[in-house]
Design a protein around this motif. Sequence first.
Motif, PDB file in Angstrom:
ATOM      1  N   PRO A   4       0.739  -1.204   0.003  1.00 26.89           N
ATOM      2  CA  PRO A   4       0.062  -0.023  -0.020  1.00 26.89           C
ATOM      3  C   PRO A   4       0.770   1.418  -0.174  1.00 26.89           C
ATOM      4  N   GLY A   5       1.992   1.207   0.617  1.00 26.97           N
ATOM      5  CA  GLY A   5       2.745   2.538   0.529  1.00 26.97           C
ATOM      6  C   GLY A   5       3.367   2.799  -0.635  1.00 26.97           C
ATOM      7  N   VAL A   6       3.851   1.884  -1.345  1.00 31.46           N
ATOM      8  CA  VAL A   6       4.277   2.144  -2.772  1.00 31.46           C
ATOM      9  C   VAL A   6       3.282   2.580  -3.724  1.00 31.46           C
ATOM     10  N   ILE A   7       1.884   1.872  -3.738  1.00 31.30           N
ATOM     11  CA  ILE A   7       1.091   2.251  -4.382  1.00 31.30           C
ATOM     12  C   ILE A   7       0.437   3.853  -4.204  1.00 31.30           C
ATOM     13  N   LYS A   9       2.612   5.996  -2.990  1.00 32.89           N
ATOM     14  CA  LYS A   9       3.388   7.026  -3.493  1.00 32.89           C
ATOM     15  C   LYS A   9       3.398   7.206  -5.097  1.00 32.89           C
ATOM     16  N   TRP A  10       2.789   6.195  -5.848  1.00 35.02           N
ATOM     17  CA  TRP A  10       2.740   6.162  -7.285  1.00 35.02           C
ATOM     18  C   TRP A  10       1.513   7.204  -7.445  1.00 35.02           C
ATOM     19  N   VAL A  11       0.450   6.802  -6.766  1.00 37.07           N
ATOM     20  CA  VAL A  11      -0.846   7.562  -6.824  1.00 37.07           C
ATOM     21  C   VAL A  11      -0.374   9.199  -6.881  1.00 37.07           C
ATOM     22  N   GLY A  12       0.255   9.295  -5.616  1.00 36.96           N
ATOM     23  CA  GLY A  12       0.550  10.736  -5.204  1.00 36.96           C
ATOM     24  C   GLY A  12       1.472  11.391  -6.698  1.00 36.96           C
ATOM     25  N   PHE A  13       2.276  10.588  -6.966  1.00 38.93           N
ATOM     26  CA  PHE A  13       3.249  11.078  -8.179  1.00 38.93           C
ATOM     27  C   PHE A  13       2.412  11.503  -9.503  1.00 38.93           C
ATOM     28  N   LEU A  14       1.350  10.407  -9.764  1.00 41.85           N
ATOM     29  CA  LEU A  14       0.700  10.619 -10.990  1.00 41.85           C
ATOM     30  C   LEU A  14      -0.242  11.547 -10.811  1.00 41.85           C
ATOM     31  N   CYS A  15      -0.805  11.978  -9.719  1.00 36.32           N
ATOM     32  CA  CYS A  15      -1.780  13.039  -9.313  1.00 36.32           C
ATOM     33  C   CYS A  15      -0.970  14.343  -9.680  1.00 36.32           C
ATOM     34  N   ILE A  16       0.047  14.410  -9.242  1.00 31.78           N
ATOM     35  CA  ILE A  16       0.935  15.690  -9.382  1.00 31.78           C
ATOM     36  C   ILE A  16       1.192  15.673 -11.057  1.00 31.78           C
ATOM     37  N   ALA A  17       1.447  14.922 -11.555  1.00 29.62           N
ATOM     38  CA  ALA A  17       1.778  14.967 -13.009  1.00 29.62           C
ATOM     39  C   ALA A  17       0.624  15.306 -13.743  1.00 29.62           C
ATOM     40  N   PHE A  18      -0.630  14.778 -13.387  1.00 29.63           N
ATOM     41  CA  PHE A  18      -1.601  15.211 -14.245  1.00 29.63           C
ATOM     42  C   PHE A  18      -1.888  16.833 -13.954  1.00 29.63           C
ATOM     43  N   LYS A  19      -1.905  17.180 -12.628  1.00 31.91           N
ATOM     44  CA  LYS A  19      -2.082  18.806 -12.168  1.00 31.91           C
ATOM     45  C   LYS A  19      -1.369  19.312 -13.606  1.00 31.91           C
ATOM     46  N   TYR A  20      -0.070  19.203 -13.524  1.00 34.89           N
ATOM     47  CA  TYR A  20       0.713  19.826 -14.648  1.00 34.89           C
ATOM     48  C   TYR A  20       0.128  19.838 -16.030  1.00 34.89           C
ATOM     49  N   PRO A  31      -7.494  12.062 -13.425  1.00 34.95           N
ATOM     50  CA  PRO A  31      -8.034  10.739 -12.880  1.00 34.95           C
ATOM     51  C   PRO A  31      -7.677  10.188 -11.592  1.00 34.95           C
ATOM     52  N   PHE A  32      -6.395  10.696 -11.146  1.00 40.01           N
ATOM     53  CA  PHE A  32      -5.941  10.315  -9.756  1.00 40.01           C
ATOM     54  C   PHE A  32      -6.222  11.260  -8.760  1.00 40.01           C
ATOM     55  N   LYS A  33      -7.246  12.276  -8.667  1.00 38.17           N
ATOM     56  CA  LYS A  33      -7.464  13.212  -7.665  1.00 38.17           C
ATOM     57  C   LYS A  33      -8.130  12.609  -6.459  1.00 38.17           C
ATOM     58  N   ASP A  34      -9.022  11.858  -6.760  1.00 41.00           N
ATOM     59  CA  ASP A  34      -9.900  11.557  -5.684  1.00 41.00           C
ATOM     60  C   ASP A  34      -9.668  10.025  -5.452  1.00 41.00           C
ATOM     61  N   ILE A  35      -8.657   9.443  -5.742  1.00 41.68           N
ATOM     62  CA  ILE A  35      -8.580   7.828  -5.407  1.00 41.68           C
ATOM     63  C   ILE A  35      -8.208   7.767  -3.852  1.00 41.68           C
ATOM     64  N   ASP A  36      -8.762   6.965  -3.505  1.00 36.75           N
ATOM     65  CA  ASP A  36      -8.792   6.670  -2.141  1.00 36.75           C
ATOM     66  C   ASP A  36      -7.951   5.617  -1.764  1.00 36.75           C
ATOM     67  N   ILE A  37      -6.791   5.787  -1.145  1.00 29.93           N
ATOM     68  CA  ILE A  37      -5.686   4.487  -1.114  1.00 29.93           C
ATOM     69  C   ILE A  37      -6.111   3.976   0.359  1.00 29.93           C
ATOM     70  N   THR A  38      -5.930   2.828   0.651  1.00 28.14           N
ATOM     71  CA  THR A  38      -5.932   2.226   2.276  1.00 28.14           C
ATOM     72  C   THR A  38      -4.741   2.851   2.789  1.00 28.14           C
ATOM     73  N   LYS A  39      -4.900   3.403   4.072  1.00 29.48           N
ATOM     74  CA  LYS A  39      -3.840   3.744   4.703  1.00 29.48           C
ATOM     75  C   LYS A  39      -2.864   2.724   4.847  1.00 29.48           C
ATOM     76  N   ASN A  40      -1.391   3.324   4.771  1.00 31.79           N
ATOM     77  CA  ASN A  40      -0.366   2.518   4.794  1.00 31.79           C
ATOM     78  C   ASN A  40      -0.132   2.427   6.281  1.00 31.79           C
ATOM     79  N   GLU A  41      -0.460   1.379   7.296  1.00 30.52           N
ATOM     80  CA  GLU A  41      -0.118   1.248   8.516  1.00 30.52           C
ATOM     81  C   GLU A  41       1.537   0.587   8.929  1.00 30.52           C
ATOM     82  N   ARG A  42       2.035   1.611   9.587  1.00 35.96           N
ATOM     83  CA  ARG A  42       3.473   1.304   9.638  1.00 35.96           C
ATOM     84  C   ARG A  42       3.628   0.120  10.802  1.00 35.96           C
ATOM     85  N   ASN A  43       4.357  -1.161  10.326  1.00 33.97           N
ATOM     86  CA  ASN A  43       4.311  -1.971  11.146  1.00 33.97           C
ATOM     87  C   ASN A  43       5.716  -1.513  12.301  1.00 33.97           C
ATOM     88  N   VAL A  44       5.287  -1.750  13.410  1.00 36.04           N
ATOM     89  CA  VAL A  44       6.436  -1.371  14.652  1.00 36.04           C
ATOM     90  C   VAL A  44       7.063  -2.690  14.898  1.00 36.04           C
TER      91      VAL A  44
END
Length: 352
Positions: A4-7, A9-20, A31-44
Amino acid sequence: LASPGVISKWVGFLCIAFKYAIRWELTTINPFKDIDITKNERNVRPIWTVDDICDALESCKQDYMFIAMHLAFACNLRVGEICGCPWEHVYISDKDIEADNARIYIDREQERITTESIKELGEKDIFYIFPSRLKDESKMKTRLGIKTPKTESSVRPVWIPKTLALILRDYRESQERNQAILGSDYHDYGLVITQKNGRTVEATTINKLFKALIRNYDLPDVVFHSLRASATTYKLKLSHGDVKMVQGDNGHATSDMVMEVYSRILDEDRKVNAQRFEDFFYSRNHEAKQPASEFSLDDLISAIKTNPDKRQALLELLNDSESVGDSTNNRPEEYLGKRNNYNGKPIFRVVK
């Protein structure tokens, strides 16, 4: 599948790219503006307590493994930094130790480097490539080498405790004895962590030996990197939360890494905090609710002076108390003399 963490990051990257892209009028929608990504819970990761680390060090029979654990815990070093550290960057002379200036300077790390990267980088960022034991090196996809750290913040001095400095000196002397015995058969790379014959120890070997140590001595199951997390936790505790100091030892670029990834709250500290809160809040309120005492020392003295029976009863009570001796059979009057005095001054006296 990507985490989920990698996904995210990629969604965030693509969202910025489409803004430009919208700004440049290449498209009208993101298309990536309102995508709901499952929160990446950090394993302690679990960490070792000081008692666990002491048990592990006592059980460890491998010299270089013993040193590696000390460096990971006392100096917050990564396993690649430990395996790539040269003696020329370890300052443990008598002068350094006496001045509390014993330290290690970190500016390199051991790492497996792809042959393609070696061709591209050449001598840039690479200090040394270890010779391979295979005859045909051309077929190897990776080579073991010493290179610069990935981030500038990883280049740092780390000060070390005196005891560890002395341990390192003994360990270096044992290396020198091995070198004298083996002569030309000793492979001298100038590194701290080596095998008996001087050959380098790879980080994967450290991790495997660490797992074997846990398994053989029934220690809590953690990874070698957890020693670094333990160090961060205890140094935050000892420094009363000095995040920047601990960040410097860790070699992190930001203090957020110290707080979010490595900081732990120890159970014993939470218990102490509960006791402190008891003293701070509940004890004070409990005392505040107690009825005010109407006792007056002047009234007591007056009553004793005017009432011979009370004065005699008090004297008899004091005489009876002389039967209370200590466990060492000292004379009762000596015991009472110690008990009734504070810093040479009597804490009470009998009014006659």
